[in-house]
Design a protein around this motif. Structure first.
Motif, PDB file in Angstrom:
ATOM      1  N   LEU A 114       0.862  -1.179   0.000  1.00 58.75           N
ATOM      2  CA  LEU A 114       0.000   0.000   0.000  1.00 58.75           C
ATOM      3  C   LEU A 114       0.897   1.227   0.000  1.00 58.75           C
ATOM      4  O   LEU A 114       1.628   1.493   0.958  1.00 58.75           O
ATOM      5  CB  LEU A 114      -0.910   0.011   1.234  1.00 58.75           C
ATOM      6  N   ASP A 115       0.865   1.958  -1.102  1.00 60.59           N
ATOM      7  CA  ASP A 115       1.669   3.156  -1.317  1.00 60.59           C
ATOM      8  C   ASP A 115       0.811   4.362  -0.958  1.00 60.59           C
ATOM      9  O   ASP A 115      -0.155   4.680  -1.659  1.00 60.59           O
ATOM     10  CB  ASP A 115       2.089   3.183  -2.797  1.00 60.59           C
ATOM     11  N   VAL A 116       1.134   5.027   0.152  1.00 54.93           N
ATOM     12  CA  VAL A 116       0.308   6.126   0.655  1.00 54.93           C
ATOM     13  C   VAL A 116       0.884   7.452   0.162  1.00 54.93           C
ATOM     14  O   VAL A 116       2.011   7.824   0.516  1.00 54.93           O
ATOM     15  CB  VAL A 116       0.247   6.119   2.190  1.00 54.93           C
ATOM     16  N   GLY A 117       0.098   8.172  -0.653  1.00 54.77           N
ATOM     17  CA  GLY A 117       0.544   9.423  -1.244  1.00 54.77           C
ATOM     18  C   GLY A 117       1.029   9.185  -2.659  1.00 54.77           C
ATOM     19  O   GLY A 117       2.229   9.116  -2.917  1.00 54.77           O
ATOM     20  N   VAL A 118       0.103   9.085  -3.604  1.00 51.17           N
ATOM     21  CA  VAL A 118       0.473   8.673  -4.957  1.00 51.17           C
ATOM     22  C   VAL A 118       1.323   9.715  -5.669  1.00 51.17           C
ATOM     23  O   VAL A 118       2.181   9.376  -6.481  1.00 51.17           O
ATOM     24  CB  VAL A 118      -0.781   8.315  -5.787  1.00 51.17           C
ATOM     25  N   GLY A 119       1.095  11.021  -5.383  1.00 57.69           N
ATOM     26  CA  GLY A 119       1.875  12.058  -6.048  1.00 57.69           C
ATOM     27  C   GLY A 119       1.771  11.958  -7.555  1.00 57.69           C
ATOM     28  O   GLY A 119       0.676  11.887  -8.122  1.00 57.69           O
ATOM     29  N   SER A 120       2.912  11.904  -8.234  1.00 63.04           N
ATOM     30  CA  SER A 120       2.917  11.794  -9.693  1.00 63.04           C
ATOM     31  C   SER A 120       2.671  10.370 -10.164  1.00 63.04           C
ATOM     32  O   SER A 120       2.430  10.138 -11.358  1.00 63.04           O
ATOM     33  CB  SER A 120       4.259  12.279 -10.244  1.00 63.04           C
ATOM     34  N   GLY A 121       2.795   9.399  -9.248  1.00 59.41           N
ATOM     35  CA  GLY A 121       2.692   8.002  -9.623  1.00 59.41           C
ATOM     36  C   GLY A 121       4.030   7.334  -9.837  1.00 59.41           C
ATOM     37  O   GLY A 121       4.095   6.134 -10.143  1.00 59.41           O
ATOM     38  N   TYR A 122       5.127   8.073  -9.650  1.00 66.84           N
ATOM     39  CA  TYR A 122       6.449   7.504  -9.905  1.00 66.84           C
ATOM     40  C   TYR A 122       6.759   6.343  -8.956  1.00 66.84           C
ATOM     41  O   TYR A 122       7.271   5.304  -9.384  1.00 66.84           O
ATOM     42  CB  TYR A 122       7.509   8.601  -9.776  1.00 66.84           C
ATOM     43  N   GLY A 123       6.455   6.507  -7.670  1.00 67.46           N
ATOM     44  CA  GLY A 123       6.689   5.423  -6.720  1.00 67.46           C
ATOM     45  C   GLY A 123       5.882   4.189  -7.068  1.00 67.46           C
ATOM     46  O   GLY A 123       6.382   3.057  -7.007  1.00 67.46           O
ATOM     47  N   ALA A 124       4.618   4.388  -7.453  1.00 63.23           N
ATOM     48  CA  ALA A 124       3.784   3.251  -7.855  1.00 63.23           C
ATOM     49  C   ALA A 124       4.362   2.560  -9.079  1.00 63.23           C
ATOM     50  O   ALA A 124       4.322   1.329  -9.193  1.00 63.23           O
ATOM     51  CB  ALA A 124       2.357   3.723  -8.127  1.00 63.23           C
ATOM     52  N   ALA A 125       4.925   3.344 -10.007  1.00 60.95           N
ATOM     53  CA  ALA A 125       5.528   2.755 -11.202  1.00 60.95           C
ATOM     54  C   ALA A 125       6.722   1.876 -10.838  1.00 60.95           C
ATOM     55  O   ALA A 125       6.887   0.775 -11.372  1.00 60.95           O
ATOM     56  CB  ALA A 125       5.954   3.857 -12.164  1.00 60.95           C
ATOM     57  N   LEU A 126       7.562   2.342  -9.924  1.00 56.74           N
ATOM     58  CA  LEU A 126       8.704   1.545  -9.478  1.00 56.74           C
ATOM     59  C   LEU A 126       8.231   0.219  -8.879  1.00 56.74           C
ATOM     60  O   LEU A 126       8.790  -0.843  -9.158  1.00 56.74           O
ATOM     61  CB  LEU A 126       9.525   2.319  -8.454  1.00 56.74           C
ATOM     62  N   LEU A 127       7.190   0.291  -8.044  1.00 59.67           N
ATOM     63  CA  LEU A 127       6.667  -0.917  -7.417  1.00 59.67           C
ATOM     64  C   LEU A 127       6.081  -1.864  -8.454  1.00 59.67           C
ATOM     65  O   LEU A 127       6.285  -3.089  -8.385  1.00 59.67           O
ATOM     66  CB  LEU A 127       5.610  -0.547  -6.376  1.00 59.67           C
ATOM     67  N   CYS A 128       5.337  -1.318  -9.406  1.00 63.15           N
ATOM     68  CA  CYS A 128       4.747  -2.166 -10.445  1.00 63.15           C
ATOM     69  C   CYS A 128       5.830  -2.875 -11.248  1.00 63.15           C
ATOM     70  O   CYS A 128       5.705  -4.058 -11.589  1.00 63.15           O
ATOM     71  CB  CYS A 128       3.883  -1.330 -11.384  1.00 63.15           C
ATOM     72  N   HIS A 129       6.883  -2.157 -11.560  1.00 59.99           N
ATOM     73  CA  HIS A 129       7.965  -2.752 -12.348  1.00 59.99           C
ATOM     74  C   HIS A 129       8.622  -3.898 -11.585  1.00 59.99           C
ATOM     75  O   HIS A 129       8.960  -4.927 -12.178  1.00 59.99           O
ATOM     76  CB  HIS A 129       8.998  -1.675 -12.687  1.00 59.99           C
ATOM     77  N   LEU A 130       8.790  -3.712 -10.281  1.00 62.52           N
ATOM     78  CA  LEU A 130       9.468  -4.724  -9.480  1.00 62.52           C
ATOM     79  C   LEU A 130       8.568  -5.904  -9.124  1.00 62.52           C
ATOM     80  O   LEU A 130       8.983  -7.069  -9.209  1.00 62.52           O
ATOM     81  CB  LEU A 130      10.001  -4.094  -8.190  1.00 62.52           C
ATOM     82  N   LEU A 131       7.312  -5.602  -8.737  1.00 62.25           N
ATOM     83  CA  LEU A 131       6.437  -6.627  -8.161  1.00 62.25           C
ATOM     84  C   LEU A 131       5.342  -7.116  -9.098  1.00 62.25           C
ATOM     85  O   LEU A 131       4.818  -8.224  -8.925  1.00 62.25           O
ATOM     86  CB  LEU A 131       5.769  -6.079  -6.894  1.00 62.25           C
ATOM     87  N   GLY A 132       4.956  -6.267 -10.020  1.00 58.51           N
ATOM     88  CA  GLY A 132       3.757  -6.534 -10.807  1.00 58.51           C
ATOM     89  C   GLY A 132       2.612  -5.683 -10.298  1.00 58.51           C
ATOM     90  O   GLY A 132       2.462  -5.467  -9.087  1.00 58.51           O
ATOM     91  N   GLU A 133       1.786  -5.195 -11.194  1.00 57.85           N
ATOM     92  CA  GLU A 133       0.748  -4.227 -10.833  1.00 57.85           C
ATOM     93  C   GLU A 133      -0.301  -4.797  -9.878  1.00 57.85           C
ATOM     94  O   GLU A 133      -0.917  -4.043  -9.110  1.00 57.85           O
ATOM     95  CB  GLU A 133       0.088  -3.682 -12.091  1.00 57.85           C
ATOM     96  N   ASP A 134      -0.524  -6.112  -9.882  1.00 67.03           N
ATOM     97  CA  ASP A 134      -1.546  -6.698  -9.021  1.00 67.03           C
ATOM     98  C   ASP A 134      -1.182  -6.604  -7.537  1.00 67.03           C
ATOM     99  O   ASP A 134      -2.051  -6.802  -6.676  1.00 67.03           O
ATOM    100  CB  ASP A 134      -1.775  -8.170  -9.385  1.00 67.03           C
ATOM    101  N   GLN A 135       0.084  -6.338  -7.249  1.00 68.63           N
ATOM    102  CA  GLN A 135       0.523  -6.274  -5.857  1.00 68.63           C
ATOM    103  C   GLN A 135       0.680  -4.842  -5.351  1.00 68.63           C
ATOM    104  O   GLN A 135       1.196  -4.615  -4.258  1.00 68.63           O
ATOM    105  CB  GLN A 135       1.861  -7.020  -5.701  1.00 68.63           C
ATOM    106  N   VAL A 136       0.172  -3.876  -6.127  1.00 68.98           N
ATOM    107  CA  VAL A 136       0.377  -2.465  -5.777  1.00 68.98           C
ATOM    108  C   VAL A 136      -0.959  -1.755  -5.625  1.00 68.98           C
ATOM    109  O   VAL A 136      -1.821  -1.817  -6.511  1.00 68.98           O
ATOM    110  CB  VAL A 136       1.225  -1.747  -6.842  1.00 68.98           C
ATOM    111  N   ILE A 137      -1.115  -1.089  -4.484  1.00 65.94           N
ATOM    112  CA  ILE A 137      -2.273  -0.233  -4.214  1.00 65.94           C
ATOM    113  C   ILE A 137      -1.720   1.144  -3.864  1.00 65.94           C
ATOM    114  O   ILE A 137      -0.808   1.270  -3.042  1.00 65.94           O
ATOM    115  CB  ILE A 137      -3.105  -0.753  -3.032  1.00 65.94           C
ATOM    116  N   SER A 138      -2.258   2.178  -4.491  1.00 65.45           N
ATOM    117  CA  SER A 138      -1.776   3.528  -4.216  1.00 65.45           C
ATOM    118  C   SER A 138      -2.962   4.441  -3.941  1.00 65.45           C
ATOM    119  O   SER A 138      -3.962   4.401  -4.664  1.00 65.45           O
ATOM    120  CB  SER A 138      -0.966   4.058  -5.406  1.00 65.45           C
ATOM    121  N   ILE A 139      -2.856   5.234  -2.877  1.00 70.32           N
ATOM    122  CA  ILE A 139      -3.964   6.115  -2.492  1.00 70.32           C
ATOM    123  C   ILE A 139      -3.469   7.550  -2.298  1.00 70.32           C
ATOM    124  O   ILE A 139      -2.296   7.790  -2.031  1.00 70.32           O
ATOM    125  CB  ILE A 139      -4.668   5.635  -1.203  1.00 70.32           C
ATOM    126  N   ASP A 140      -4.392   8.483  -2.461  1.00 75.45           N
ATOM    127  CA  ASP A 140      -4.106   9.895  -2.235  1.00 75.45           C
ATOM    128  C   ASP A 140      -5.432  10.585  -1.953  1.00 75.45           C
ATOM    129  O   ASP A 140      -6.469  10.195  -2.497  1.00 75.45           O
ATOM    130  CB  ASP A 140      -3.424  10.514  -3.456  1.00 75.45           C
TER     131      ASP A 140
END
Length: 377
Positions: A114-140
């Protein structure tokens, strides 16, 4: 526009050759996620990437934070000549700090994050690249920020779950890791509820540079440590902007005669910019203080104000002893002097490396040796 060499150069600067994050940094088009941003030079000015592609690439692939929203005005919506006032309310955090927080979270390849504070989405992109998008939740909390981040992430092939949500309220999903790019005080109880058994959370405490990492315990709380590291993030908010600060009291404190006037031994300093550890300790012992600082050729002036009406002003001319004016229920400069006394007496402050115990309601208990403190709302 060939952005790949810039992303590869950034990866070389912010990761080591064996880092599992290197490939992610090298292959994510950060510029696409931040097509417009604010720069500060005596006032806020909008910059638009397509207007100057060289400057866009230089900014997007430098290791720095790009502020994307001031008050309620997002850079995407700014008109030429707009000069917003207020505090930054959204940004694309500098890549080293994003990675720093993820490393403290000790993210495993099968973990849901759970990525708290999506901002531009850059952190979520890093997580998706490493883990796969199904394992990433981002909120703002910001509906526009989540909407545009989801769209831009989809443009580059990532589709994590992204939702406009108050991070301090109910979290409708469970996660193995919670990593916050916003600061909180105390820990939201909903995070502890959402965290899976044995899961780990990493966050910073509002108005401090303290990074708390903790593992969920069987009683619904968590235990961990204050990392021997530091970071400062924007604090959580519930609306489009932060509530007004204590600007009226700051104006009073700059000129008023104090109820108590004395000289102090310690020099005047800019505590927000130059003394993160002092500021953090002061926030733990006397929370809620706002600071203002001004310096000219010969004079340094520091102002402290508190919601209870207390204020302090310290003025130092050249190397003379500062004169301090104080008023209100608390002597704020005396509080700061007590922190500085502790530092001199013990050789350090006890914050970094302190043990952390978080109760299920989010209250944070700190202890290092005989020193103890409690952080509540």
């Amino acid at each position: 526009m060939d952005w790949h060499p810039y992303a590869h150069a950034l990866a070389g600067r912010v990761t080591h050759p064996g880092s599992r994050w290197r490939d992610a940094v090298a292959n994510i088009p950060r510029h696409h996620l931040v097509p417009a941003w604010w720069t500060w030079n005596d006032r806020w000015k909008v910059r638009r990437g397509p207007d100057d592609e060289a400057a866009w690439l230089d900014a997007a692939y430098s290791d720095r934070t790009l502020v994307t929203k001031i008050g309620t005005l997002h850079a995407d919506h700014a008109e030429p000549g707009d000069e917003p006032t207020g505090r930054p309310t959204s940004s694309s955090t500098l890549p080293t700090l994003v990675l720093q927080m993820y490393r403290h979270a000790r993210i495993g390849e099968k973990d849901t994050v759970l990525d708290v504070g999506v901002g531009s989405g850059y952190g979520a992109a890093l997580l998706c690249h490493l883990l796969g998008e199904d394992q990433v939740i981002s909120i703002d909390v910001d509906n526009y920020v989540t909407t545009v981040a989801a769209r831009r992430l989809a443009d580059i092939g990532y589709h994590p779950r992204i939702a406009p949500l108050d991070a301090t309220g109910t979290i409708p999903w469970a996660a193995d890791r919670i990593v916050a790019m916003v600061a909180v005080r105390p820990i939201p109880a909903s995070w502890l509820t959402a965290l899976n058994p044995g899961g780990r959370l990493v966050t910073t405490i509002t108005n401090t540079s303290l990074i708390v990492s903790a593992v969920k315990t069987a009683d619904g709380g968590a235990v961990g440590t204050v990392e021997r590291d530091w970071a400062i993030f924007m604090k959580t908010r519930t609306g489009g902007d932060y509530p007004p600060g204590l600007t009226g009291l700051v104006a009073t404190a700059r000129t008023a005669e104090g109820e108590h006037v004395a000289m102090t031994h310690y020099p005047v300093l800019d505590i927000e910019e130059d003394a993160w550890e002092l500021r953090s300790m002061l926030e733990v012992t006397c929370p809620g203080i706002e600071h203002s600082y001004h310096e000219d050729a010969s004079t340094r002036t520091a102002v402290m104000v508190h919601p209870d009406g207390s204020w302090a002003r310290a003025v130092q001319v050249d190397h003379a002893r500062p004169v301090v004016h104080q008023a209100g229920p608390h002597r704020l400069w005396d509080e700061l002097d007590r922190v500085r006394d502790y530092w001199l007496q013990h050789g350090s402050l006890p914050l970094y490396g302190a043990r952390v115990r978080i109760t299920p309601d989010g209250t944070i208990h700190l202890q290092r040796g005989r020193w103890k403190a409690t952080i509540t709302g």
